[in-house]
Enzyme design. Structure first.
Site, PDB file in Angstrom:
ATOM      1  N   PHE A 153      52.984   7.524  43.547  1.00  0.00           N
ATOM      2  CA  PHE A 153      53.442   8.090  44.818  1.00  0.00           C
ATOM      3  C   PHE A 153      54.512   7.256  45.496  1.00  0.00           C
ATOM      4  CE2 PHE A 153      50.013   5.243  46.345  1.00  0.00           C
ATOM      5  CZ  PHE A 153      50.656   4.600  47.395  1.00  0.00           C
ATOM      6  N   LYS A 177      54.419  14.510  35.137  1.00  0.00           N
ATOM      7  CA  LYS A 177      53.270  14.697  36.023  1.00  0.00           C
ATOM      8  C   LYS A 177      53.429  13.697  37.171  1.00  0.00           C
ATOM      9  CE  LYS A 177      49.747  13.669  37.510  1.00  0.00           C
ATOM     10  NZ  LYS A 177      49.395  13.480  38.977  1.00  0.00           N
ATOM     11  N   GLU A 180      50.473  13.728  43.030  1.00  0.00           N
ATOM     12  CA  GLU A 180      50.154  14.919  43.810  1.00  0.00           C
ATOM     13  C   GLU A 180      50.290  14.660  45.309  1.00  0.00           C
ATOM     14  OE1 GLU A 180      46.362  12.589  43.291  1.00  0.00           O
ATOM     15  OE2 GLU A 180      48.150  13.069  42.097  1.00  0.00           O
ATOM     16  N   SER A 230      48.611   1.807  38.871  1.00  0.00           N
ATOM     17  CA  SER A 230      47.710   0.671  39.008  1.00  0.00           C
ATOM     18  C   SER A 230      47.256   0.173  37.638  1.00  0.00           C
ATOM     19  CB  SER A 230      46.491   1.071  39.838  1.00  0.00           C
ATOM     20  OG  SER A 230      45.678   1.980  39.116  1.00  0.00           O
ATOM     21  N   CYS A 285      55.325  -2.012  43.614  1.00  0.00           N
ATOM     22  CA  CYS A 285      54.757  -2.955  42.656  1.00  0.00           C
ATOM     23  C   CYS A 285      55.562  -4.241  42.570  1.00  0.00           C
ATOM     24  CB  CYS A 285      54.640  -2.315  41.270  1.00  0.00           C
ATOM     25  SG  CYS A 285      56.223  -1.988  40.478  1.00  0.00           S
ATOM     26  N   GLU A 386      45.538  -6.291  44.335  1.00  0.00           N
ATOM     27  CA  GLU A 386      46.818  -5.705  44.728  1.00  0.00           C
ATOM     28  C   GLU A 386      46.563  -4.810  45.937  1.00  0.00           C
ATOM     29  OE1 GLU A 386      50.604  -3.359  42.752  1.00  0.00           O
ATOM     30  OE2 GLU A 386      48.585  -2.758  42.149  1.00  0.00           O
TER      31      GLU A 386
END
Length: 503
Positions: A153, A177, A180, A230, A285, A386
């Site tokens: 995201f 993909k 969402e 992740s 990240c 994280e």
């Protein structure tokens, strides 16, 4: 399905497709907390339809000329450039980041489109002649087929563009993909690719959750999977897709450190720490989430970071005066806040606590202020995990060697930085540190498009980094052709091919 909000459907075979699952998920405006959109969730049948479309398109796209592919990509690049603001607005509306940050994301994605436009150079093969009498050996690279990308995201435009431009330039077809949580940017990109002349089925977009992901990982017609997200999910992606015979690049999480030596320019280091820790609300990240201060530098450095952090203006991403926006969801905001509220009990000194922030007129937004934790022990959850939010930890060490040992003990190895005026120390650091990307007086060492992005240890699963030369290699496979042709002088008697026989 509700009718009072916008609906985002799939993109399959060059057009929007409602899908057959009948399941939808909510998309919120992070600045208000209001549900503005519903996004279709793909069923197994929807995934199969998208992969079938991509497979059918590969039959001709995989053998299309490089000239045709790059011509389409050049048109796409022009359209993408012309639609920067529109894409950035979609990102801000669904992710929450400020408009300038969203524009920067599109710009970094454009770098990889630029690289893909020049793919002809990357796909040149090699030829050795006369390896034996009249024997030549050639090495060539060919596309894989249908490949998939699963993206996070935090960069709904940039991370997909780290993948699909090179994939389709190499002759593959692509199934994306996206997250969402902010799906609209990927649909705008699909429309621009179609407008640029990309044949139907070469690029497809599926929205959804674990159902869609797991079907892509096991689908027999998907040859490779790219992932950014992740570490636990990256490990699952790598294990599952590899077990199903697929090539995988799975980029995981991070806990990026910045080592500040006593000779560093502390103003520059403080500026860098604030921008790298709190930019994009820490939801990246490559965020610097741990500053390792060496020796007596710590007190002054923490004071400078605090002074700068207190001046950052937080507000809606579409407000030009905002420097940082909200977090993506209320649940994520609450999780980030928990690291701050529990920090003191774990031995941290809470210098700034941003958990009580409220933004007037947007009280239901997913707000959190900037938090700064000092004297953080390595046992604290705020250090070990994280966080993916605007929380900066400061750890104190006595020497350079102690700092490097602390950093190398982390299970993550994504990016890191050192701030120093000492060239010898910087050289040692770049060789001794166990991370895939290193900055020297550069806080966020994200490589330019023609170098590859990727970490070490639990930050990467698979052998290939993303984009750059590694990207081209990931989306192609090598083939070696050994050839012997008879010389015309060897023709049977009575057949004259017009060559002299005196050699």
């Amino acid at each position: 399905m509700t009718t009072d909000v916008k609906t985002v459907n799939h993109w399959i075979g060059g057009k929007t497709v409602e899908g057959v699952s009948g399941n939808y998920g909510p998309v919120t405006d992070p600045a208000t907390g209001a549900v503005t959109t519903q996004v279709a969730f793909a069923s197994v049948d929807d995934v199969d339809a998208a992969v079938a479309s991509a497979k059918a398109a590969y039959a001709t796209w995989g053998t299309s000329s490089l000239a045709k592919r790059t011509a389409i990509l050049f048109k796409f690049r022009a359209l993408l450039d012309a639609n920067r603001d529109a894409i950035a607005e979609l990102i801000t509306a669904e992710h929450g980041k400020v408009h300038s940050d969203a524009l920067g994301e599109v710009a970094r994605g454009l770098e990889i489109v630029d690289l893909a436009c020049g793919i002809t150079v990357q796909l040149k093969g090699e030829l050795s002649t006369e390896v034996a009498s009249r024997v030549d050996v050639a090495s060539i690279r060919q596309p894989l087929g249908v490949v998939a990308g699963i993206t996070p995201f935090n960069f709904p435009a940039m991370v997909p563009m780290w993948m699909f431009p090179l994939a389709i330039a190499c002759g593959n077809t692509f199934v994306l993909k996206p997250s969402e949580k902010d799906p609209s940017a990927s649909m705008k990109i699909a429309e621009l690719l179609s407008e640029a002349g990309l044949p139907d089925g070469v690029f497809n977009v599926l929205h959804g959750d674990k159902v869609a992901v797991d079907r892509l990982l096991e689908h027999p017609d998907v040859s490779a999977v790219s992932f950014v997200g992740s570490t636990p999910i990256a490990r699952h992606i790598h294990t599952t897709a590899s077990a199903n015979g697929k090539r995988v690049q799975a980029l995981g999480g991070a806990k990026n450190h910045m080592l500040v030596l006593p000779d560093a320019d502390l103003d520059a280091a403080a500026d860098a720490a604030v921008s790298a820790a709190y930019g994009s609300a820490g939801e990246r990240c490559m965020a610097i989430s741990a500053v390792v201060a060496v020796g007596s530098v710590a007190d002054e450095l923490v004071a400078k970071i605090k002074d700068r952090a207190e001046k950052i203006k937080i507000g809606p991403g579409n407000d030009p005066t905002s420097e940082m926006g909200p977090l993506i969801t209320a649940a994520h905001r609450d999780k980030v806040a928990s690291y701050v509220t529990g920090a003191a009990a774990e031995g941290c000194e809470v210098v700034l606590d941003g958990t009580g922030l409220r933004v007037e007129g947007h009280e239901n937004g997913h707000w959190i202020g900037l938090s700064l934790l000092d004297r953080v022990p390595t046992t604290a959850k705020a250090y070990r995990d994280e966080i993916f939010g605007p929380v900066l930890c400061v750890l104190r060490v006595d020497t350079y060697e102690e700092g490097v040992a602390l950093m190398n003990a982390s299970p993550f190895g994504n990016g890191t930085a050192i701030f120093t005026r000492d060239g010898g120390a910087a050289r040692r650091f770049q060789l001794e540190i166990e991370a895939g990307m290193v900055g020297v007086n550069v806080p966020i060492p994200v490589p330019v498009g023609y170098h590859s992005f990727g970490g070490w240890k639990d930050s990467l699963f698979g052998d290939h980094h993303i984009y750059g030369n590694d990207g081209t290699h990931f989306y192609t496979r090598g083939k070696v052709v050994t050839t012997r042709w008879p010389d015309p002088s060897d023709a049977p008697a009575g057949v004259d091919l017009g060559f002299p026989r005196n050699h």
